[in-house]
Every structure is written in structure tokens, then in C-alpha cells.
Design an enzyme around this catalytic site. Sequence first.
Site, mmCIF file in Angstrom:
data_model
loop_
_atom_site.group_PDB
_atom_site.id
_atom_site.type_symbol
_atom_site.label_atom_id
_atom_site.label_comp_id
_atom_site.label_asym_id
_atom_site.label_seq_id
_atom_site.Cartn_x
_atom_site.Cartn_y
_atom_site.Cartn_z
ATOM 1 N N LEU A 644 125.805 18.753 40.251
ATOM 2 C CA LEU A 644 126.342 20.049 40.963
ATOM 3 C C LEU A 644 125.118 21.173 40.847
ATOM 4 C CD1 LEU A 644 128.449 21.427 42.339
ATOM 5 C CD2 LEU A 644 129.085 22.488 40.141
ATOM 6 N N HIS A 645 124.670 21.675 41.786
ATOM 7 C CA HIS A 645 123.645 22.574 41.820
ATOM 8 C C HIS A 645 123.923 23.595 42.935
ATOM 9 C CE1 HIS A 645 122.174 19.380 44.459
ATOM 10 N NE2 HIS A 645 121.643 20.179 45.183
ATOM 11 N N MET A 646 123.368 25.050 42.571
ATOM 12 C CA MET A 646 124.021 26.151 43.621
ATOM 13 C C MET A 646 122.508 26.429 43.855
ATOM 14 S SD MET A 646 125.581 29.607 42.690
ATOM 15 C CE MET A 646 124.154 30.375 41.838
#
Length: 745
Positions: A644-646
Site C-alpha cells: 500500500l502506497h499513497m
Amino acid sequence: MEPIELDRNPNPSEGQEQVEVEKGKPIVVILVGAPGSGKSTFCDDIIRVSTRPWVRICQDTIGNGKAGTRTQCLMSASGALREGKSVFIDRCNIDREQRLDFVRLGGPEVEKHAVVLDLPVQTCISRSVKRTNHEGNLEGEKAAKVVNKMLQKKEYPKLVEGYDRITCCQDEKGVQDAINAYAALGSLDTLPTGYFGPRVLEGKVQLGIERFFKKVVPAQLKGSELNAHESYSLNQVAKEKDSSPLQQGDSCTPSNHARKDSQDHEMGMPTGATALDGVSTLAFPSISTADFQFNLEKASDIIVEKVGDFVNKVDNARLVLVDLSHGSKILSLVRTKAEKKKIDSKKFFTFVGDITRLFTIGGLRCHVIANAANWRLKPGGGGVNAAIFKASGPSLETATKERAVSLDPGKALVVPLPSDSPLFSKEGVTHVIHVLGPNMNPQRPNCLDNDYVEGCKVLREAYSSLFEGFATILSTQRGLVKESDGNSLNSQDQKAKRDGLHEWKKNKKSKGSIKELQHSGSQSNKRNDNQDHTDSRRATRAWSSWAQALYHIAINPEPHEHVLQILDDVVVLNDVYPKAKRHLLVLARAEEGLDCLADVRAQHLQLLKTMHAIGLKWAEKYLNENESLAFRLGYHSVPSMRQLHMHVISQDFDSKHLKNKKHWNSFNSPFFRDSVDVIEEVSKHGKATVKDDDSFLDMELRCNRCQSAHPNIPRLKTHISSCQAPFPANLLENNRLVFASGKEG
DNA sequence: GTTCTAGAAC
DNA sequence: GTTCTAGAAC
């Protein structure tokens, strides 16, 4: 051709001692001519002696000394204009299509000139053949072929393409006169506007305009020379119109014979006010008075009332009520009432003609046309709606569908017309505004059954919506937003449109299955690839080796050139292939198995908030360094990389790594999930919405500011490099857009 | 995610 | 002929 007089000191005001420091408008000079016509020499001769700052944009050399692309020329020209320099576009520009984008450069703050080097073909060929060191490497016999072929496509520029001035040179003397004229231009000088040089008539001249020239500049035109003082601009021609009655037997418009007292402009009769200046024009049909059988007296009152309101508020824009038929009752009613009300006839007039061919037949340039739409926003039916959809090709339907699937009476929907639409390329229409009026016809849906109290209310509303839609287009095109001028309504509209987005293309088969499986959602966050018996649909996405890079960093972060910050919960790093000036990733370290947005559940809420807070801090840091940036923080619905990366990405998208549709749409379609929305969704529903439909990535390319559509990535990039329109309303809501405080979108 | 490249589009 | 996209390989 006689030497051309300069208008020095365009605005000399006697007795005014204090000289205002006035900056002259930069000029774009689009050279038109075959290889060998002397374009480069023309520019060089001027630049050598001129005191005005000139830049020569040469497509033959723009790619590091080699031939480059039109896009490179556009970008380079756009940059020079921004610096206040004037520009020569040194490429053949032989037909209208090739010139189209250059005429639009810089908007109204830039003067647009064309200089046609229309020398004898033999001259061009022999020069091209002889030269041995041409920048574009066009030499020898090859040159003759190229020149010949190119000249077959030749289309002379016309003022209606958007030029302030055209100089046509057919011999050496003409060229030298033009060089002298431009060379003498200081920074504040301007040249007279209009057409200068021998008048040329050719096969492709627009019917209406040709007829017009015939009428007032008879017979001698072809091949004859007019000097600057004798030459005609359409403006001048137009002025003569009133004193020169229509010739008998003129047959270009079928309805000429029926023309008696009519004051309508008509197809084939452009006037100075209609064709030449850069005034944005909305052409609209009378709403509800045809098929919907609305009372004409009442309708004409409302049109005049609403038109009056609009023209009082807006400068440099005008409205044209269009009807196909000459005996149109509604046109004559409106005309009479508008005169009585003393509405400025430059800002509003009536016009007889086909709304889909106002430019090519009528010589009337309308950037925006209104469509009397049906509630389903579908093609078909009859009248204006059918005609507009038909003339637009399929792209209008597609573009409309992306924005809304239906329309309520009284409402309007602004649809930027994709540039592949013939209505765009041939007629110069950039937007269609669908309007739905009240219906008084019992044969049609939602009949108001003669209730004119409601009917008039809805018709007023329809015109208000239409004109406000037009005002919004004006404000985005000019980048001058008047806070109170009707933007509020359209912002709401835009949100409604966005909310209504659906009917996307079907998933692509090959990838659909993976998405579906991935999407069906694992309740467990721990991946256990071998023991997944509980739900046969649950699948572990097979992440390729290249897609594991972020995962490895999350598991084992090490100082690295791209890594900016390592915390307990997150790692912040620069995207290795940034798609904008600033593009960071905030990477979740917390859990193995938290690969993407679809894996996020309520227990991750705190992590999401931490990621957002860290991302915000970095955005603010960059805003301190450069307050012109704006950021969005969010997730890709279906990421390519595991863990998960923003994304924290500045909205300039100024990056050589932004190369394709997927890159653009992954940040500029609903595929991109704003972090603020993700947090809200997870806190309310325990999971985030994921728009995994591939068609989002395949959407047409639209500017993230003004929402205009562009045919390909290079053109989109050219556009966004200069678009200053405000960001759409939905981005300004809920802190989706992060920008310097005190600075509006 | 990128790179490479065939072939479509212009 | 050149530009641009899109699919496959990695």
C-alpha cells in the site's frame, strides 16, 4: 506592394506628459510557404536588425539541431510568448490544419499574423534543389518532389482562421516590403490589422467569403495587386455591406430571394462583427419553441430578458440566436424586442443558417453552440438535436455520456467537444452546451399541459443555465474568473456530472479476471497463498518481480537516494519515475499482505491517517518552496506495485516520465482515490471504494483544470503547460487539493 | 512500473 | 515519412 505604414505609438494622447510603460502585445507570425520559399531567410533578415525581441521557432532544427515535432514547436513558442517575446513559426504551415494550433497560441493577449511567401513554384524548387546545406536536409531532386506534393495541399490563410493580420507576398519585392515592415517594429509598435497583399482566390475559399469578396472587390482580384492602402479587410468590407444591396441572381444562399426587410444575418453573409475578432460567441437555437410548442410571444420575451441580463454582465463575448428558416417567427419577434430594449447589436444578433455549419457556410465563428437536447441526451429525434449530434460524429455522444446520462428541464450541460469531432476541426466549435427546456407538446415526455407559470419559470432557468455555462467556458478559457459570475451554478453542475459518471466501457477481458479476483476482497490481511480454501474466488495476485520493489523497501528500508524519511509506520520516498515536478510515495510498512487499497479495512484507519498526515507535511514543505504548486494525495485503485502506497503528486504533471494515457488517467480519473475520501469511506463503511474498471485508464485525455479534451499525450502536455484555468470544483471541496494558503486553486 | 517496437494514425 | 499508441516482455 507599397511599403507598409507602421502605427507607431498606437495610442498617442496629446498633453499627457507622463509616459505610461505599456507593454506591446507579443506577435506570433506564422510563416506559410513551401520549402525554398525563403521562410528562414525572412526571419533572419528581420531578427538581425529588429529591436523587438524575436524568437524563430524552426521545426527543421528544433530537435537538438535536427527536425523536431509540431508539439516541440508549440511548446517552445508558448514558452517564448510567456517571456514576452514575439515568435516566428518557421515551418511550412501549408494548410489550415497545420496552422490551427499555432493560431491559438497565447490567447487574446497575443497578436496572430500570417505571412504567406507565395513565390512561384519554380523559384521554390530551384532554390531547394540548389541548396547544399539546408537545416532540414531537404536537398537535390528530392526537394522538387516534396515541394510539388506540398503545394498540392496549399490552403491560403484567411482572417477567419483567427489572424489579426495576413501579409501575402507573391514576389521578391513583396517579401522585402514585409521584411522591412516587421524589421521596423519596435516592442510597442503594431502593424495595421487586416489582409495585405494581392488577393488570392482559390478552390478552397469558403463559399460565403468568396461571394463576399466578389461583391465588393469585383473582378480584378485574381492575380492583381492591391497595395496596403487599397486592400480590404473583412471589417472594411462589412462596413460597405449596408450601402451595397444584394445583387440579383446571387445564388449561394437558397433563401436570398425571400430576403426583404429581414435584418437577420444569414449564411454567406459574414459581417465584420461576426467573423474576425476574437470575441467568444455562443450560438443558440430558440429553446422549446419548435417541437416543444412553447408560445412564441412568451418565449421571445424570455430570450430578450435573459440575453439582456447576460450582455450587460459580460464583455468580449456575444450571443447569436440561430434559426434555420428565413421566415422564422421567433427570430423576428426576438429581433424586434431586442431592438426595443436597445440591446447592443454587436453583442447579440439573430442569424439565419444551419447551426452546425455556421463557420464553413456562414463565415460566423462560434466557439460554443447550444443544443436543444432531449432529456436522455441522446442523438436522434429531429431538428437541432439530431443535426448537432450528426455533425459532431460519435465523439459528442461519448463525451456527453461521460458527464451525464440525463438532463432535467431548465438545466444545461457543458460538454467540451473532443478535437477529433468534425464540428471542432471544421467549424471551430470547442464546446456544446446541451439545454433542456420546458415541454408544452402532449406528444412528448413531461408535458406541462399549458401551465405557463411553470413553463416560463423553467424556460428562464434554461436560458440562465445556458448562459452561465457559457460564462464558465469564457472564464476558464481566459483564466479570468469573476467570482460572482455564474460559476457557482456550474460548479454544482460539474460535481453532479462527476457523480453521475457511469456507463464506462466494458472491462478488457484479459485483465478483468485478475481484477475481479483481487477485488472480491480478502477479509484476512495475512496472505497465505497455499491455504486459501475458504473462498475459491479469493486469489492472491501474482506480483511480478518488478512489482515487488516497494514491498522490499517497506520490509527492509535502507537509506537510499530515493528514500526521504523512514518512520515506524511509513517510509517516504521519491517516485523513481515522477509524473510531476513533485511526486512522492508514502509507503505503509505496517503489515505484510496490505498490498493495495482493496486490502484496506477499518483496522487500518489509523495507518491511513498517519500516511495522510505525513504526506501533507511533505506537500506543505514543497509548497513553502514553490507556492505555485498544488498537490493531491491519494491511491491508485489498482496499483502496479505491491505494498500500500499513497501518492503525493503536484498537479502540474510536468514530467518527461508522463508518457501515456494510463499515466495521465491514473492520476486524473476516478481511478485515483483521494486520501481524504479513502479515510472517510473506511471510517464509515470499513473499506474503500475502488474503481478498478480498466476503462478509467482508457478514458479520453482531459485537462485536469479546464477539462478540455486532447487527442494525444503530446498535445495534452502542450495544453497543460499553459492552462491556467481554475481547478474543477470537486477538487476544491473536502481538501482534496492542497495548495498554498491564501492562494485559490 | 518501464522499455521496446510494430503498426495505426496522421 | 513521421508521430503516436498500445501490447508484450521484463
